[in-house]
Write an enzyme that holds these catalytic residues in place. Structure first.
Site, PDB file in Angstrom:
ATOM      1  N   LYS A  31      -6.131  -1.960  -1.860  1.00  0.00           N
ATOM      2  CA  LYS A  31      -5.476  -1.312  -0.739  1.00  0.00           C
ATOM      3  C   LYS A  31      -6.269  -0.680   0.491  1.00  0.00           C
ATOM      4  O   LYS A  31      -6.023  -0.915   1.590  1.00  0.00           O
ATOM      5  CB  LYS A  31      -4.590  -0.053  -1.244  1.00  0.00           C
ATOM      6  N   VAL A  88       0.795  -1.301  -0.065  1.00  0.00           N
ATOM      7  CA  VAL A  88      -0.059  -0.034   0.034  1.00  0.00           C
ATOM      8  C   VAL A  88       0.894   1.405  -0.047  1.00  0.00           C
ATOM      9  O   VAL A  88       1.604   1.401   0.856  1.00  0.00           O
ATOM     10  CB  VAL A  88      -0.967  -0.048   1.167  1.00  0.00           C
ATOM     11  N   GLY A 108       6.457   3.076  -8.384  1.00  0.00           N
ATOM     12  CA  GLY A 108       7.812   3.159  -8.642  1.00  0.00           C
ATOM     13  C   GLY A 108       8.537   2.126  -8.224  1.00  0.00           C
ATOM     14  O   GLY A 108       8.432   1.543  -6.936  1.00  0.00           O
ATOM     15  N   ILE A 128       5.681   5.220   1.317  1.00  0.00           N
ATOM     16  CA  ILE A 128       4.960   5.692   2.338  1.00  0.00           C
ATOM     17  C   ILE A 128       4.689   4.749   3.672  1.00  0.00           C
ATOM     18  O   ILE A 128       4.166   3.702   3.622  1.00  0.00           O
ATOM     19  CB  ILE A 128       3.623   6.478   2.099  1.00  0.00           C
ATOM     20  N   GLY A 136       3.399   2.385  -1.696  1.00  0.00           N
ATOM     21  CA  GLY A 136       4.850   2.522  -2.173  1.00  0.00           C
ATOM     22  C   GLY A 136       5.637   2.726  -0.957  1.00  0.00           C
ATOM     23  O   GLY A 136       5.683   1.894   0.043  1.00  0.00           O
ATOM     24  N   GLU A 194      -0.892   2.228 -17.419  1.00  0.00           N
ATOM     25  CA  GLU A 194      -0.455   1.114 -18.114  1.00  0.00           C
ATOM     26  C   GLU A 194      -1.376   1.035 -19.539  1.00  0.00           C
ATOM     27  O   GLU A 194      -2.254   2.221 -19.554  1.00  0.00           O
ATOM     28  CB  GLU A 194      -0.968  -0.221 -17.538  1.00  0.00           C
TER      29      GLU A 194
END
Length: 444
Positions: free
Chosen positions: A217, A144, A318, A148, A146, A202
């Site tokens: 998430k 969830v 990322g 953070i 990235g 995407e």
């Protein structure tokens, strides 16, 4: 004459041996950081961290990390079954074969670090039960938002508090699209095309723009925050494909901005405390902390009884940011292995019911195209009153044969608000209900 003492020989600590499942955008960055930060990681863990194998679908592909060819294998099952593997890092995503590989790793004595939001949201209970049975760790901070750190604070830092609400922007693709629509006035299609050109979306953006990614998430966040098993199927989900430039412009006129929000809350259900979990676009005031989250960034806003309001912000996707979260979990899991302990597992003791969307308390912003005749406004107001929905503001625009009413309600059940909208659509002087959007972060 004093005795001569020999220097004490400190036995070498054996390395923590890591198997990596997947070497794509995230996996390659995990492998890179393991190599580049090897000395620091060893110092933090208390032992060397050694990558002993990487499972991939195809050998010989050019990858974003330079690793010895002998580390690669296409036999993931054999890799996770090795007796000398201490930790398995899973970053392949999807349900299968990830689920089977994680379960096999746990059965063979390895702890697991995963970034797999879809699997955890669909069948986390099975994975947690397997980890508990094996006495091993299952960590998943990277699933969830990235880089953070939000799951660990919910699980550990706020363990002594009562979380009442979690509201967040947890999908960078949709936030980029809505931000572009707000700042440049473009429509959804144009903003999506720009996101694809820049690599934020995407080629098939369905999982993002239809809210599936955010719903997974939200299920994980709700499960942790409220100590209740919540799956993706429990989360009400709406995407942003129907958000129009007119919706965004109307929000701007109200001093608001449109965001795709994951909202998890502790509610008063018909039989006591309950949980609500939903993902949908909503208008929020520009003064709200989440309104300033721009482009592809993520943020999660947490409210709790004692700590009050907390904000977590940063890059939500990322390769490198997600790998950062993976390695944070890897350090913790490796330390636990050396100490021969396991960390906190699933906390689902509360077992609260999950409310259906219709029982959730929310507010609506409704645009109604009507005939410009006397008494129409009164009949629209009556449709709201019939279902005990109070109107906060109403604004009329347009002149001539037709006009537009913009109505913002007070808080009511989503079912009553939805029924009001259906009633409006059947009225003879209503030409169309052109826009319906929820409003969050405003008192009333």
């Amino acid at each position: 004459m004093s005795a001569v003492t020999s220097p004490q020989i400190v036995p070498a600590v054996p390395p923590v041996r890591v198997a990596l499942l997947g070497c794509g955008v995230v996996g390659s960055q995990v492998a890179r950081l393991l190599s580049e930060q090897a000395d620091d990681l060893a110092a933090r863990v208390g032992a060397p961290v050694e990558l002993v194998g990487v499972a991939v679908r195809r050998l010989g592909l050019k990858r974003d990390v330079d690793l010895p060819a002998e580390l690669f294998t296409t036999d993931a099952e054999a890799l996770v079954s090795r007796d000398d593997v201490d930790v398995v890092v899973e970053v392949v995503g999807g349900i299968e074969p990830a689920r089977s590989l994680i379960l096999s790793a746990l059965r063979h004595g390895a702890s697991v670090v995963s970034a797999n939001k879809a699997l955890l949201a669909e069948d986390g209970a099975t994975l947690f039960a397997a980890a508990e049975a094996a006495g091993r760790d299952l960590y998943y901070e990277a699933a969830v938002a990235g880089a953070i750190p939000i799951l660990r604070p919910l699980r550990e830092s706020l363990a002594g508090d009562q979380v009442t609400r979690v509201i967040g922007i947890v999908n960078g693709t949709t936030n980029f699209i809505l931000d572009r629509m707000d700042t440049s006035g473009t429509g959804f299609t144009e903003a999506l095309e720009e996101a694809q050109q820049l690599g934020y979306a995407e080629a098939d953006p369905t999982a993002d723009v239809e809210g599936f990614d955010a719903a997974a998430k939200a299920a994980i966040l709700a499960s942790l925050a409220f100590h209740t098993r919540v799956t993706a199927a429990d989360v009400h989900r709406e995407g942003i494909a129907e958000v129009s430039a007119a919706d965004v412009a109307s929000a701007r006129e109200m001093g608001c901005v449109v965001k795709l929000l994951a909202i998890c809350a502790l509610e008063h259900g018909p039989d006591g405390p309950a949980v609500s979990a939903r993902v949908h676009p909503a208008m929020i005031p520009r003064s709200h902390p989440l309104a300033s989250v721009r482009e592809a960034y993520n943020a999660v806003f947490v409210e709790s009884r004692a700590a009050g309001q907390l904000m977590f912000y940063g890059p939500g996707a990322g390769g490198a940011p997600t790998a950062s979260a993976v390695l944070g979990d890897l350090v913790t899991v490796a330390r636990n292995r050396l100490a021969e302990v396991s960390g906190a597992g699933e906390s689902a003791y509360a077992g609260l019911p999950v409310l259906p969307m219709g029982a959730t308390q929310t507010r609506y912003h409704v645009q109604v195209d009507v005939d410009d005749k006397p008494g129409v406004l009164a009949s629209v107001a009556h449709a709201f009153a019939e279902r005990n929905v109070s109107i906060q503001t109403v604004r009329q625009e347009g002149r001539g044969d037709d006009a537009q009413l913009v109505v913002v309600s007070h808080t009511a059940s989503d079912a009553d608000l939805a029924a009001t909208v259906e009633s409006l659509r059947s009225m003879p002087n209503v030409r169309d209900v052109s826009s319906v959007m929820r409003v969050e972060g405003v008192d009333g």
